[in-house]
Design an enzyme around this catalytic site. Structure first.
Site, PDB file in Angstrom:
ATOM      1  N   VAL A  11       0.831  -1.207   0.000  1.00  0.00           N
ATOM      2  CA  VAL A  11       0.000   0.000   0.000  1.00  0.00           C
ATOM      3  C   VAL A  11       0.863   1.254   0.000  1.00  0.00           C
ATOM      4  O   VAL A  11       0.710   2.142  -0.845  1.00  0.00           O
ATOM      5  CB  VAL A  11      -0.956  -0.024   1.218  1.00  0.00           C
ATOM      6  N   ASP A  29      10.079   3.434   6.697  1.00  0.00           N
ATOM      7  CA  ASP A  29       9.857   2.007   6.938  1.00  0.00           C
ATOM      8  C   ASP A  29      10.949   1.526   7.888  1.00  0.00           C
ATOM      9  O   ASP A  29      12.073   2.031   7.861  1.00  0.00           O
ATOM     10  CB  ASP A  29       9.929   1.215   5.620  1.00  0.00           C
ATOM     11  N   THR A  83      -1.941  -4.811   9.489  1.00  0.00           N
ATOM     12  CA  THR A  83      -2.921  -5.015  10.560  1.00  0.00           C
ATOM     13  C   THR A  83      -3.335  -6.494  10.510  1.00  0.00           C
ATOM     14  O   THR A  83      -4.433  -6.822  10.033  1.00  0.00           O
ATOM     15  CB  THR A  83      -4.152  -4.097  10.376  1.00  0.00           C
ATOM     16  N   CYS A 257      -5.675  -9.530   3.058  1.00  0.00           N
ATOM     17  CA  CYS A 257      -6.992  -8.899   3.249  1.00  0.00           C
ATOM     18  C   CYS A 257      -8.136  -9.879   3.494  1.00  0.00           C
ATOM     19  O   CYS A 257      -8.732  -9.874   4.565  1.00  0.00           O
ATOM     20  CB  CYS A 257      -7.302  -8.029   2.040  1.00  0.00           C
ATOM     21  N   ARG A 325       1.575 -14.649   1.600  1.00  0.00           N
ATOM     22  CA  ARG A 325       0.944 -14.533   2.915  1.00  0.00           C
ATOM     23  C   ARG A 325      -0.415 -15.248   2.913  1.00  0.00           C
ATOM     24  O   ARG A 325      -1.231 -15.027   2.029  1.00  0.00           O
ATOM     25  CB  ARG A 325       0.756 -13.050   3.293  1.00  0.00           C
TER      26      ARG A 325
HETATM   27  N1  LIG Z   1      -1.866  -5.438   0.165  1.00  0.00           N
HETATM   28  C1  LIG Z   1      -3.089  -5.111  -0.212  1.00  0.00           C
HETATM   29  O1  LIG Z   1      -3.560  -5.512  -1.266  1.00  0.00           O
HETATM   30  C2  LIG Z   1      -3.950  -4.208   0.646  1.00  0.00           C
HETATM   31  C3  LIG Z   1      -5.091  -3.634   0.075  1.00  0.00           C
HETATM   32  C4  LIG Z   1      -5.868  -2.809   0.835  1.00  0.00           C
HETATM   33  C5  LIG Z   1      -5.537  -2.568   2.162  1.00  0.00           C
HETATM   34  N2  LIG Z   1      -4.442  -3.156   2.709  1.00  0.00           N
HETATM   35  C6  LIG Z   1      -4.126  -2.857   4.107  1.00  0.00           C
HETATM   36  O2  LIG Z   1      -3.054  -1.905   4.120  1.00  0.00           O
HETATM   37  C7  LIG Z   1      -2.209  -2.136   5.259  1.00  0.00           C
HETATM   38  C8  LIG Z   1      -0.783  -2.379   4.804  1.00  0.00           C
HETATM   39  O3  LIG Z   1      -0.756  -3.557   4.028  1.00  0.00           O
HETATM   40  P1  LIG Z   1       0.439  -3.892   3.015  1.00  0.00           P
HETATM   41  O4  LIG Z   1      -0.060  -4.995   2.156  1.00  0.00           O
HETATM   42  O5  LIG Z   1       0.964  -2.669   2.420  1.00  0.00           O
HETATM   43  O6  LIG Z   1       1.512  -4.485   4.042  1.00  0.00           O
HETATM   44  P2  LIG Z   1       3.050  -4.782   3.700  1.00  0.00           P
HETATM   45  O7  LIG Z   1       3.457  -5.830   4.675  1.00  0.00           O
HETATM   46  O8  LIG Z   1       3.233  -5.026   2.250  1.00  0.00           O
HETATM   47  O9  LIG Z   1       3.775  -3.434   4.053  1.00  0.00           O
HETATM   48  C9  LIG Z   1       3.829  -2.899   5.328  1.00  0.00           C
HETATM   49  C10 LIG Z   1       5.161  -2.200   5.503  1.00  0.00           C
HETATM   50  O10 LIG Z   1       5.129  -1.555   6.763  1.00  0.00           O
HETATM   51  C11 LIG Z   1       6.417  -1.673   7.353  1.00  0.00           C
HETATM   52  N3  LIG Z   1       6.234  -1.426   8.784  1.00  0.00           N
HETATM   53  C12 LIG Z   1       5.685  -2.233   9.723  1.00  0.00           C
HETATM   54  N4  LIG Z   1       5.652  -1.597  10.894  1.00  0.00           N
HETATM   55  C13 LIG Z   1       6.185  -0.371  10.709  1.00  0.00           C
HETATM   56  C14 LIG Z   1       6.408   0.733  11.536  1.00  0.00           C
HETATM   57  N5  LIG Z   1       6.056   0.719  12.815  1.00  0.00           N
HETATM   58  N6  LIG Z   1       7.002   1.814  11.021  1.00  0.00           N
HETATM   59  C15 LIG Z   1       7.360   1.855   9.705  1.00  0.00           C
HETATM   60  N7  LIG Z   1       7.148   0.830   8.860  1.00  0.00           N
HETATM   61  C16 LIG Z   1       6.558  -0.262   9.355  1.00  0.00           C
HETATM   62  C17 LIG Z   1       6.874  -3.053   6.961  1.00  0.00           C
HETATM   63  O11 LIG Z   1       8.281  -3.161   7.039  1.00  0.00           O
HETATM   64  C18 LIG Z   1       6.359  -3.147   5.520  1.00  0.00           C
HETATM   65  O12 LIG Z   1       7.310  -2.699   4.592  1.00  0.00           O
HETATM   66  C19 LIG Z   1      -2.846  -3.301   6.012  1.00  0.00           C
HETATM   67  O13 LIG Z   1      -3.729  -2.804   6.963  1.00  0.00           O
HETATM   68  C20 LIG Z   1      -3.627  -4.017   4.926  1.00  0.00           C
HETATM   69  O14 LIG Z   1      -4.700  -4.767   5.448  1.00  0.00           O
HETATM   70  C21 LIG Z   1      -3.630  -3.946   1.971  1.00  0.00           C
END
Ligand SMILES: NC(=O)c1ccc[n+]([C@@H]2O[C@H](COP(=O)([O-])OP(=O)(O)OC[C@H]3O[C@@H](n4cnc5c(N)ncnc54)[C@H](O)[C@@H]3O)[C@@H](O)[C@H]2O)c1
Length: 401
Positions: A11, A29, A83, A257, A325
């Site tokens: 995201v 990050d 999350t 998700c 995942r």
């Molecule tokens: N991946 C999807 O398709 C998607 C779509 C819609 C919503 N979401 C939601 O968006 C959110 C993020 O998902 P994602 O897929 O991008 O996750 P991701 O795991 O791909 O990315 C999350 C990033 O956050 C970093 N991170 C974790 N804790 C941190 C902190 N305290 N400070 C700084 N960086 C930190 C991690 O190192 C990682 O690079 C989640 O809530 C997810 O449910 C994801």
């Protein structure tokens, strides 16, 4: 505007690529390896081109960092951290907590803080705002808003620009600023009356998918027992121009998700004493699919898989991404191992998984196709073993769901 994005994953990096066309973006990050790679202009996310990151770096519009001090004078802060669920399938907000700590202690002037991470209604108002305030050393008053992310990684027809985006601020001022920011790269913004409505809408969208996927997975088992093709039946039903939406059977659901978000809604429902029976049953049906698939393969192969070589083809949770995942392939492999099979896997997009490299396609007595990426040749997959079972519905010449 100076924009800080907390989390540079699927995201956060996607948002960074769009926002850096018009704003100065700091990608924060705590994964040092990814931050170093990003600063050399290399993207680790499908759908985010390295060339776009490199171009934004060269214009001074993008930098990745692990340093809280780089958040200092951001005007907009976007939260995009994981999350997930805890081991007992309850919401795990520990990443949000640590993001709020960085934001609270890092910001030196008032900012708009927008949460894009998926969570239950009330997260912005009752969790994020109090936490940022708690960690804010200077007791600065920020604005708060939610704009749940709808990105579908790997998808090109719907992207940040043309996918309608919901949003709501905790105050009218926060809503106005949120609209101003997102309208710089998103065409269609829809304001709802409260952050809780936006948070709940995101959870319901994914619950809708989870339940419908479970329904079609259950129907695939009924259709097989009736001796009719589930795919032909679904195509037939799909000729109705209204009141029907086609979902396809599969080995189950995966990713960050669909298997996770409905449990956030169920958790909230339980807290209010309301049953969430559809969510629970849908979860069970989807998790039972790997067992059903292995039982079909077993019965087609003389009633035993003991000592047989089986290749699982495609271990990513969906086509054209390397994301493993919550992949249903994991349960398929576990069930095959429990049956005594010798299991290998092949996935040209995932390449390496849990320290094991993808094996070459073929060479087994049995193959089970869990995910078919576009780079895979379906006809080669169809002939990769004497017996091939397809869970994707894309290889018509072999057995399958
Ligand atoms: N991946 C999807 O398709 C998607 C779509 C819609 C919503 N979401 C939601 O968006 C959110 C993020 O998902 P994602 O897929 O991008 O996750 P991701 O795991 O791909 O990315 C999350 C990033 O956050 C970093 N991170 C974790 N804790 C941190 C902190 N305290 N400070 C700084 N960086 C930190 C991690 O190192 C990682 O690079 C989640 O809530 C997810 O449910 C994801």
């Amino acid at each position: 505007m100076k924009v800080a994005i907390i989390g540079q994953g699927y995201v956060g990096l996607t948002i960074a690529a769009f926002a850096s066309k018009n704003h100065q973006v700091v990608g924060f990050d705590n994964n040092v390896e990814n931050v170093v790679r990003l600063n050399t202009g290399i993207s680790h996310i499908e759908g985010v081109e390295s060339a776009d990151i490199a171009a934004a770096i060269s214009t001074g519009n993008y930098v990745a960092t692990t340093e809280v001090k780089d958040l200092a004078d951001a005007e907009i802060v976007v939260i995009a951290v994981p999350t997930p669920l805890t081991k007992d399938r309850k919401p795990d907000l520990s990443y949000i907590d640590s993001a709020c700590r960085s934001i609270g202690s890092g910001l030196t002037s008032p900012a708009l803080i927008v949460n894009e991470s998926t969570s239950f209604p009330g997260t912005l108002r009752d969790y994020i705002k109090p936490l940022v305030e708690k960690y804010s050393t200077d007791k600065i008053e920020h604005l708060y808003a939610i704009s749940p992310e709808r990105v579908d990684p790997g998808r090109t027809d719907w992207n940040q620009k043309n996918t309608p985006r919901l949003y709501a601020g905790l105050t009218p001022k926060a809503s106005i600023k949120t609209r101003e920011f997102y309208s710089s790269f998103c065409d269609n913004l829809i304001e709802v009356s409260s952050p809780e409505v936006a948070e709940a809408a995101k959870l319901f969208e994914n619950t809708f998918r989870q339940v419908n996927i479970a329904l079609v997975n259950e129907f695939s088992q009924i259709a097989h027992a009736l001796g009719i093709s589930v795919h032909e039946t679904l195509e037939a039903a799909n000729t109705k121009p209204y009141g029907f939406m086609k979902f396809n059977p599969s080995a189950g659901v995966g990713g960050h998700c669909i298997p996770v978000d409905p449990s956030y809604l169920a958790y909230m429902a339980a807290g209010k004493g309301v049953p969430a029976t559809f969510i629970e049953r849908a979860n069970e049906v989807n998790l039972e699919m790997p067992k059903y698939i292995v039982s079909r393969v077993k019965s087609d192969n003389g009633g035993s898989l003991q000592g047989k070589s089986v290749q699982v083809i495609g271990v990513a949770y969906k086509p054209n991404v390397a994301d493993v995942r919550e992949t249903p392939a994991e349960l398929v492999i576990a069930d095959l191992l429990a049956e005594g099979a010798n299991v290998s896997w092949h996935d040209p997009v995932v390449e390496s998984w849990r320290g094991v490299e993808s094996s070459e396609l073929g060479g087994s007595e049995i193959a089970i196709v869990v995910t078919l990426h576009d780079v895979m040749d379906a006809s080669k997959v169809a002939t990769s073993a004497p017996y091939v079972f397809d869970t994707t519905g894309k290889i018509s010449e072999v057995r399958g769901l």
